[in-house]
Motif scaffolding. Structure first.
Motif, short mmCIF file in Angstrom:
data_model
loop_
_atom_site.label_atom_id
_atom_site.label_comp_id
_atom_site.label_asym_id
_atom_site.label_seq_id
_atom_site.Cartn_x
_atom_site.Cartn_y
_atom_site.Cartn_z
N VAL A 13 -41.36 -43.85 -72.85
CA VAL A 13 -40.10 -44.10 -73.55
C VAL A 13 -40.38 -45.14 -74.61
O VAL A 13 -41.04 -46.16 -74.33
N ASP A 14 -39.91 -44.93 -75.84
CA ASP A 14 -40.16 -45.93 -76.88
C ASP A 14 -38.94 -46.10 -77.77
O ASP A 14 -38.17 -45.18 -78.00
N THR A 15 -38.79 -47.31 -78.26
CA THR A 15 -37.72 -47.67 -79.18
C THR A 15 -38.23 -48.77 -80.09
O THR A 15 -39.26 -49.41 -79.79
N TYR A 16 -37.54 -49.03 -81.23
CA TYR A 16 -38.08 -50.00 -82.16
C TYR A 16 -37.00 -50.58 -83.07
O TYR A 16 -35.89 -50.05 -83.18
N PHE A 17 -37.38 -51.68 -83.72
CA PHE A 17 -36.60 -52.28 -84.81
C PHE A 17 -37.51 -52.33 -86.03
O PHE A 17 -38.67 -52.71 -85.94
N VAL A 65 -38.12 -39.90 -75.59
CA VAL A 65 -38.49 -39.80 -74.19
C VAL A 65 -39.51 -38.67 -74.09
O VAL A 65 -39.25 -37.56 -74.55
N ASN A 66 -40.67 -38.97 -73.54
CA ASN A 66 -41.74 -37.97 -73.38
C ASN A 66 -41.93 -37.74 -71.88
O ASN A 66 -42.24 -38.67 -71.14
N LEU A 67 -41.71 -36.51 -71.43
CA LEU A 67 -41.81 -36.17 -70.02
C LEU A 67 -42.87 -35.09 -69.86
O LEU A 67 -42.73 -33.98 -70.38
N ILE A 68 -43.94 -35.42 -69.11
CA ILE A 68 -45.07 -34.51 -68.95
C ILE A 68 -45.23 -34.16 -67.48
O ILE A 68 -45.43 -35.03 -66.64
N GLY A 102 -35.47 -36.87 -78.50
CA GLY A 102 -35.23 -37.99 -79.40
C GLY A 102 -35.81 -37.74 -80.78
O GLY A 102 -36.51 -36.74 -81.02
N PRO A 103 -35.55 -38.65 -81.73
CA PRO A 103 -35.97 -38.44 -83.13
C PRO A 103 -37.47 -38.24 -83.29
O PRO A 103 -37.90 -37.37 -84.06
N ARG A 104 -38.29 -39.04 -82.60
CA ARG A 104 -39.74 -38.88 -82.73
C ARG A 104 -40.18 -37.50 -82.22
O ARG A 104 -41.03 -36.85 -82.82
N GLY A 105 -39.55 -37.08 -81.12
CA GLY A 105 -39.87 -35.77 -80.58
C GLY A 105 -39.47 -34.64 -81.51
O GLY A 105 -40.20 -33.66 -81.69
N GLN A 106 -38.28 -34.75 -82.12
CA GLN A 106 -37.84 -33.71 -83.07
C GLN A 106 -38.77 -33.62 -84.26
O GLN A 106 -39.07 -32.53 -84.75
N ASP A 107 -39.23 -34.77 -84.76
CA ASP A 107 -40.18 -34.76 -85.87
C ASP A 107 -41.50 -34.13 -85.47
O ASP A 107 -42.18 -33.50 -86.29
N ALA A 108 -41.88 -34.30 -84.21
CA ALA A 108 -43.17 -33.78 -83.74
C ALA A 108 -43.16 -32.26 -83.64
O ALA A 108 -44.20 -31.61 -83.82
N VAL A 109 -42.00 -31.67 -83.34
CA VAL A 109 -41.91 -30.21 -83.17
C VAL A 109 -41.07 -29.61 -84.30
O VAL A 109 -40.32 -28.67 -84.11
N PHE A 110 -41.24 -30.14 -85.49
CA PHE A 110 -40.41 -29.79 -86.64
C PHE A 110 -40.49 -28.31 -86.99
O PHE A 110 -39.55 -27.76 -87.56
N ILE A 154 -49.40 -37.83 -81.22
CA ILE A 154 -47.94 -37.88 -81.25
C ILE A 154 -47.39 -38.96 -80.34
O ILE A 154 -46.50 -39.71 -80.71
N SER A 155 -47.91 -39.05 -79.12
CA SER A 155 -47.39 -40.03 -78.15
C SER A 155 -47.73 -41.45 -78.57
O SER A 155 -48.90 -41.74 -78.89
N PRO A 156 -46.77 -42.37 -78.57
CA PRO A 156 -47.07 -43.76 -78.95
C PRO A 156 -47.99 -44.45 -77.96
O PRO A 156 -48.58 -45.47 -78.29
N THR A 157 -48.12 -43.93 -76.75
CA THR A 157 -49.03 -44.54 -75.77
C THR A 157 -50.49 -44.31 -76.13
O THR A 157 -51.37 -45.00 -75.63
N GLY A 158 -50.76 -43.33 -77.00
CA GLY A 158 -52.13 -43.02 -77.37
C GLY A 158 -52.60 -43.69 -78.64
O GLY A 158 -53.75 -43.53 -79.04
N ASN A 159 -51.72 -44.45 -79.31
CA ASN A 159 -52.05 -45.13 -80.56
C ASN A 159 -51.94 -46.64 -80.38
O ASN A 159 -51.05 -47.12 -79.69
N PHE A 160 -52.81 -47.38 -81.05
CA PHE A 160 -52.69 -48.83 -81.05
C PHE A 160 -51.58 -49.26 -82.01
O PHE A 160 -50.78 -50.13 -81.69
#
Length: 389
Positions: free
Chosen positions: A38-42, A79-82, A99-107, A147-153
């Motif tokens: 799960v990720d969120t940001y400012f 929200v990424n559910l695997i 969520g928005p990041r997910g929609q952009d990923a499967v555009f 795509i997943s934020p857990t895989g990027n620094f």
């Protein structure tokens, strides 16, 4: 006595079968997993013009033209559910995004009246220890970032990632040639056409990889017709075969210091209808990813990316005479972890070779466009929170 002996044997057999079934169920249960994030940001644009910032329709233009993390203020990731099952020889992965990041990923998923949520959906079979066959929708094997934020620094993404492929649907064969050397071959739908094949053309992929305890290097190739009609020279409508070659590598040079590198070249043929002097739309990029761990919970990392395009690809601002342009993306990120939660404060500066133009009146009629020059650079600050489970 014979009846009693037979009854005893039947009971023992039933107990043995039941015990085996319980063991099999326990093994199956232990191989089934649920994970995700799960990720969120400012985010705030540090050098955005106040007058432009007030136009909600074009606020995101004050962000780099890259995927994800482009909204201002407090914003949502996904929200990424695997769900996955890993058997001895077979298994599956079902990866859902909300969520928005997910929609952009499967555009590129078709709009069928339901929200596209499938990021990956594939099954696999390993007939031997050396061969694995994967069939379905899987994220791309090209590039350094994912795509997943857990895989990027870094929380924001690079230009090479944003304009390379996200996902493929097809058949992939992974061959383990030794403990260190691997090869992958794939035949797939056009890039990001994940639900079905809309063009009746196919894209081919290949990967050569080497890995050891210190890191690894992967050379990737992608080639194929993306739209099924090579007769036009219009990049916005129909194009010929796409070719991309990509090198991704990363090494732990010390216990604290890691260095990654990604470089890629992507070019598209203009088709049979192109003018003789027309230049193929092309982009090239290279990025370094040095990272240093100060403690087990705190690390600093830098992305230094150079990205250039020519031939009217339409990704970044270009000069009118030659249709060429470039950008340097300098992103400094920190990762601070508290258990499974990671905070990522990030400063990013994008410096372009050409000024960035905005439609100040936000008028859809090109004849009345009143362009506003914001300058050759964009800077922003982002604070992201990523929880992995």
């Amino acid at each position: 006595m014979k009846k009693l002996l037979a009854l005893s044997l039947m009971m023992m057999a039933a107990l043995a079968i039941n015990a085996q079934e319980m063991t099999d169920m326990e093994e199956e249960a232990s191989s089934f997993s649920i994970s995700g994030s799960v990720d969120t940001y400012f985010r705030t644009a540090l050098n955005a013009n106040d007058e432009v910032q007030s136009f909600s329709e074009i606020t995101t233009t004050n962000a780099p033209a890259t995927s994800f993390a482009n909204q201002t203020g407090f914003a949502l990731g996904m929200v990424n559910l695997i769900t996955a099952y890993e058997g001895d020889k077979v298994g599956f992965v079902g990866d859902l995004v909300f969520g928005p990041r997910g929609q952009d990923a499967v555009f590129a998923s078709p709009d069928l009246g339901v929200l596209p949520i499938i990021n990956q959906l594939y099954v696999y079979w390993a007939p031997t220890d050396m061969v694995t066959l994967t069939l379905g929708n899987f994220n791309t094997f090209l590039g350094y970032e994912v795509i997943s934020p857990t895989g990027n620094f870094n929380y924001s993404t690079s230009y090479m990632f944003s304009y390379g492929p996200f996902s493929h649907t097809g058949l992939k064969v992974d061959l383990s040639l030794s403990d260190n050397l691997s090869v992958a071959l794939a035949v797939m739908n056009p890039t990001d056409a994940t639900d079905y094949n809309p063009t009746d053309t196919y894209t081919f992929g290949a990967q050569l990889g080497y890995a050891n305890d210190m890191g690894g290097a992967w050379l990737n190739i992608l080639y194929g017709d993306q739209d099924g009609n090579p007769e036009s020279d219009d990049i916005d409508e129909i194009t010929d075969n796409l070719f991309q070659i990509d090198l991704t590598t990363g090494w732990n040079l010390t216990d604290e210091f890691y260095l990654g590198l990604n470089t890629t070249l992507n070019t598209i043929g203009l088709g049979d209808g192109a003018e003789d002097d027309a230049e193929n739309p092309t982009f090239f990029g290279v990025a370094l990813y040095p990272q240093y761990s100060l403690t087990d919970d705190f690390a600093l990392g830098l992305r230094f990316e150079y990205f250039a395009e020519s031939g009217g690809y339409g990704i970044i601002p270009t000069d009118e005479e030659n249709g060429e342009g470039s950008v340097i993306d300098l992103t400094l990120s920190a990762n601070y972890s508290i258990g499974n939660l990671t905070f990522i404060p990030e400063l990013r500066l994008d410096s372009f070779s050409e000024d960035i133009l905005l439609d100040f009146d936000y008028d859809e009629d090109p004849a009345t466009e009143d362009f506003f020059v914001t300058g050759p650079s964009l800077s922003s600050f982002t604070l992201a929170a990523v929880y992995a489970f």
